[in-house]
Design a protein around this motif. Structure first.
Motif, mmCIF file in Angstrom:
data_model
loop_
_atom_site.group_PDB
_atom_site.id
_atom_site.type_symbol
_atom_site.label_atom_id
_atom_site.label_comp_id
_atom_site.label_asym_id
_atom_site.label_seq_id
_atom_site.Cartn_x
_atom_site.Cartn_y
_atom_site.Cartn_z
ATOM 1 N N GLY A 153 47.475 65.588 52.432
ATOM 2 C CA GLY A 153 47.865 66.836 52.707
ATOM 3 C C GLY A 153 49.225 67.183 51.997
ATOM 4 N N SER A 154 49.739 66.147 51.664
ATOM 5 C CA SER A 154 51.028 66.357 51.157
ATOM 6 C C SER A 154 51.235 67.108 49.679
ATOM 7 N N ARG A 155 52.046 67.840 49.229
ATOM 8 C CA ARG A 155 52.153 68.358 47.940
ATOM 9 C C ARG A 155 52.685 67.429 46.878
ATOM 10 N N THR A 156 53.813 66.791 47.388
ATOM 11 C CA THR A 156 54.330 65.590 46.610
ATOM 12 C C THR A 156 54.771 64.530 47.259
ATOM 13 N N PRO A 157 53.574 63.688 47.406
ATOM 14 C CA PRO A 157 53.495 62.451 48.280
ATOM 15 C C PRO A 157 54.417 61.379 47.450
#
Length: 186
Positions: A153-157
């Protein structure tokens, strides 16, 4: 100190425990800062140090000038002991090995009195695969699922990986996860 630092590096690169042997007194106390570093970094180091003879235990004429090395290392290692029975040396070393490499890894200390080195034992030395479980511990499935959900779900993991990745032999899986997420590894 240098021997423990070298053992720390060896265990990190090799993924297994390293053994260091030092004489007692000043040589043992000089390893404290390197052992403290190994604790912080969860490096499985087995420190064997010479100690005063069994007959001099607790007396001022000991090689460590009355300092209890075992008590000193007890505060900074996962396991600390002074071997005093020649018929329990192998058993004690197996226990130290298990403590160093099981669960959250870290350094252990075993004090070996000088006179014990001259004694005989009827114990048999066993290979570590005879007293260690071959099964690696696994993580909590619910927490792993939650972490996956957060990463996906993260945009910038970003993957922040520590020594546990090496100790659990999960480097390939970590690289695969990073490629799947297009995430850098730190």
């Amino acid at each position: 100190e240098t021997a423990v630092l070298m053992a720390d590096g060896y265990s990190r690169v090799g993924g297994g425990p390293a053994v260091v042997l030092v004489s007692g007194g000043g040589s043992a106390t000089q390893t404290v800062s390197a052992i403290s570093q190994a604790v912080r970094d969860s490096s499985p180091i087995i420190l064997l140090a010479g100690e005063s003879t069994i007959s001099c235990e607790g007396r001022d004429e000991s090689g460590a000038r009355g300092i209890s090395q075992q008590a000193m290392f007890e505060k900074i290692t996962r396991f600390s002991c002074r071997i005093t029975n020649p018929h329990r040396v192998v058993e004690t070393l197996e226990c130290a090995y298990r403590c160093a490499v099981s669960g959250k890894k870290g350094p252990v200390y075993c004090g070996v009195p000088r006179d014990l080195l001259m004694m005989e034992t009827s114990e048999n030395i066993r290979h570590h695969n005879q007293f260690m479980s071959a099964v690696l511990p696994s993580g909590n499935p619910a927490l792993i699922r939650r972490a996956c959900e957060l990463l996906i779900g993260s945009r910038t993991p970003v993957l922040l990986l520590g020594g546990g990745t090496v100790w659990s032999k999960a480097q390939a899986e970590a690289a695969e996860l990073a490629e799947f997420l297009f995430a850098p590894i730190v």
